[in-house]
Design a protein around this motif. Sequence first.
Motif, short mmCIF file in Angstrom:
data_model
loop_
_atom_site.label_atom_id
_atom_site.label_comp_id
_atom_site.label_asym_id
_atom_site.label_seq_id
_atom_site.Cartn_x
_atom_site.Cartn_y
_atom_site.Cartn_z
N GLY A 261 25.21 -39.33 -7.49
CA GLY A 261 24.03 -39.15 -6.72
C GLY A 261 23.63 -37.74 -6.80
O GLY A 261 22.33 -37.43 -6.24
N LYS A 262 24.06 -37.11 -7.92
CA LYS A 262 23.61 -35.81 -8.47
C LYS A 262 23.22 -35.87 -9.75
O LYS A 262 23.59 -36.80 -10.69
CB LYS A 262 24.50 -34.68 -8.26
N GLU A 263 22.37 -34.86 -10.37
CA GLU A 263 22.07 -34.81 -11.83
C GLU A 263 23.31 -34.06 -12.38
O GLU A 263 24.10 -33.74 -11.88
CB GLU A 263 20.97 -33.69 -11.99
N ARG A 264 23.32 -34.43 -13.87
CA ARG A 264 24.44 -33.87 -14.73
C ARG A 264 24.33 -32.43 -14.59
O ARG A 264 23.18 -31.70 -14.52
CB ARG A 264 24.33 -34.43 -16.03
N GLU A 265 25.30 -31.80 -14.51
CA GLU A 265 25.58 -30.33 -14.41
C GLU A 265 26.37 -29.76 -15.36
O GLU A 265 27.44 -30.28 -15.60
CB GLU A 265 25.88 -29.84 -12.97
N PHE A 266 26.23 -28.61 -15.79
CA PHE A 266 26.94 -27.73 -16.85
C PHE A 266 28.40 -27.31 -15.98
O PHE A 266 28.35 -26.86 -14.83
CB PHE A 266 26.37 -26.76 -17.45
N VAL A 267 29.31 -27.46 -16.58
CA VAL A 267 30.76 -27.10 -16.04
C VAL A 267 31.42 -25.79 -16.80
O VAL A 267 31.78 -24.67 -16.10
CB VAL A 267 31.71 -28.25 -16.20
N ALA A 268 31.48 -25.73 -17.96
CA ALA A 268 31.63 -24.93 -18.77
C ALA A 268 31.21 -25.06 -20.48
O ALA A 268 31.18 -26.12 -21.00
CB ALA A 268 33.32 -24.92 -18.95
N ILE A 269 30.83 -23.97 -20.98
CA ILE A 269 30.35 -23.96 -22.35
C ILE A 269 30.96 -22.76 -22.97
O ILE A 269 31.27 -21.57 -22.47
CB ILE A 269 28.89 -23.63 -21.99
N ILE A 270 31.32 -23.14 -24.57
CA ILE A 270 31.76 -21.97 -25.18
C ILE A 270 31.01 -21.96 -26.58
O ILE A 270 30.75 -22.92 -27.05
CB ILE A 270 33.27 -22.44 -25.60
N SER A 271 30.70 -20.86 -26.89
CA SER A 271 29.77 -20.44 -28.13
C SER A 271 30.59 -20.94 -29.42
O SER A 271 31.86 -20.85 -29.32
CB SER A 271 29.31 -19.21 -28.16
N GLY A 272 29.78 -20.97 -30.44
CA GLY A 272 30.25 -21.41 -31.71
C GLY A 272 30.72 -20.12 -32.75
O GLY A 272 31.25 -20.15 -33.67
N THR A 273 30.01 -18.90 -32.14
CA THR A 273 30.07 -17.82 -33.14
C THR A 273 31.19 -16.91 -32.35
O THR A 273 31.99 -16.40 -32.98
CB THR A 273 28.64 -17.32 -33.28
N THR A 274 31.09 -16.69 -31.24
CA THR A 274 32.04 -15.58 -30.53
C THR A 274 32.94 -16.38 -29.59
O THR A 274 34.02 -15.61 -29.06
CB THR A 274 31.12 -14.59 -29.80
N ASP A 275 33.09 -17.51 -29.49
CA ASP A 275 33.68 -18.25 -28.24
C ASP A 275 33.92 -17.68 -27.27
O ASP A 275 34.80 -17.84 -26.19
CB ASP A 275 35.27 -17.96 -28.93
N THR A 276 32.84 -17.17 -26.80
CA THR A 276 32.47 -16.61 -25.48
C THR A 276 32.35 -17.59 -24.30
O THR A 276 31.46 -18.70 -24.68
CB THR A 276 31.12 -15.80 -25.31
N PRO A 277 33.15 -17.96 -23.39
CA PRO A 277 32.97 -18.97 -22.51
C PRO A 277 31.89 -18.74 -21.39
O PRO A 277 31.61 -17.64 -20.89
CB PRO A 277 34.37 -19.15 -21.70
N ASN A 278 31.44 -19.58 -20.72
CA ASN A 278 30.65 -19.63 -19.63
C ASN A 278 30.95 -20.71 -18.62
O ASN A 278 31.30 -21.99 -19.17
CB ASN A 278 29.10 -19.78 -19.73
N TYR A 279 31.05 -20.25 -17.36
CA TYR A 279 31.43 -21.34 -16.26
C TYR A 279 30.51 -21.21 -15.05
O TYR A 279 29.76 -20.33 -14.78
CB TYR A 279 32.91 -20.88 -15.61
N HIS A 280 30.48 -22.51 -14.56
CA HIS A 280 29.76 -22.67 -13.35
C HIS A 280 30.57 -21.90 -12.36
O HIS A 280 31.64 -22.00 -12.24
CB HIS A 280 29.67 -24.08 -13.05
N ASP A 281 29.78 -21.44 -11.20
CA ASP A 281 30.65 -20.94 -10.16
C ASP A 281 31.28 -21.60 -9.70
O ASP A 281 32.45 -20.97 -9.06
CB ASP A 281 29.39 -20.30 -9.36
N ALA A 282 31.24 -22.77 -9.59
CA ALA A 282 32.17 -23.80 -8.67
C ALA A 282 33.49 -24.04 -9.37
O ALA A 282 34.55 -24.23 -8.62
CB ALA A 282 31.33 -25.15 -8.36
#
Length: 124
Positions: free
Chosen positions: A42-63
């Motif tokens: 019932g919802k749109e696709r949402e990002f959960v976690a992302i990691i960059s290819g150069t610095t391996d820096t992670p990003n997370y959804h607040d949830a």
Amino acid sequence: QVPLVESGGGLVQTGGSLRLSCAASGRTFSTYTMGWFRRIPGKEREFVAIISGTTDTPNYHDAVKGRFTIFRDNAKNTVSLQMNSLKPEDTAVYFCAAKKDFRDIYDYTRWDYWGQGTQVTISS
């Protein structure tokens, strides 16, 4: 093309853990931004976690901050998502994705390659 194959989904109880893995093909895997997205019914696709290819820096959804960890192994061309303290609201189809750059990373329509998805179900 960057074929992506996910594994590791399943059914666990609330508070349990799962690890999703994604295997990629291609010589340039280390340069790609890699991510995990999910589609809750019932919802749109949402990002959960992302990691960059150069610095391996992670990003997370607040949830999922503090509960999920994304990491990659460039030698094995894999990216994984360790999910702890799972909740029923984490139930979704989880997708691995790859992107050639680091722009518009939160917009799923901007990603270049996708896996087939793996079902994660958390029982209460």
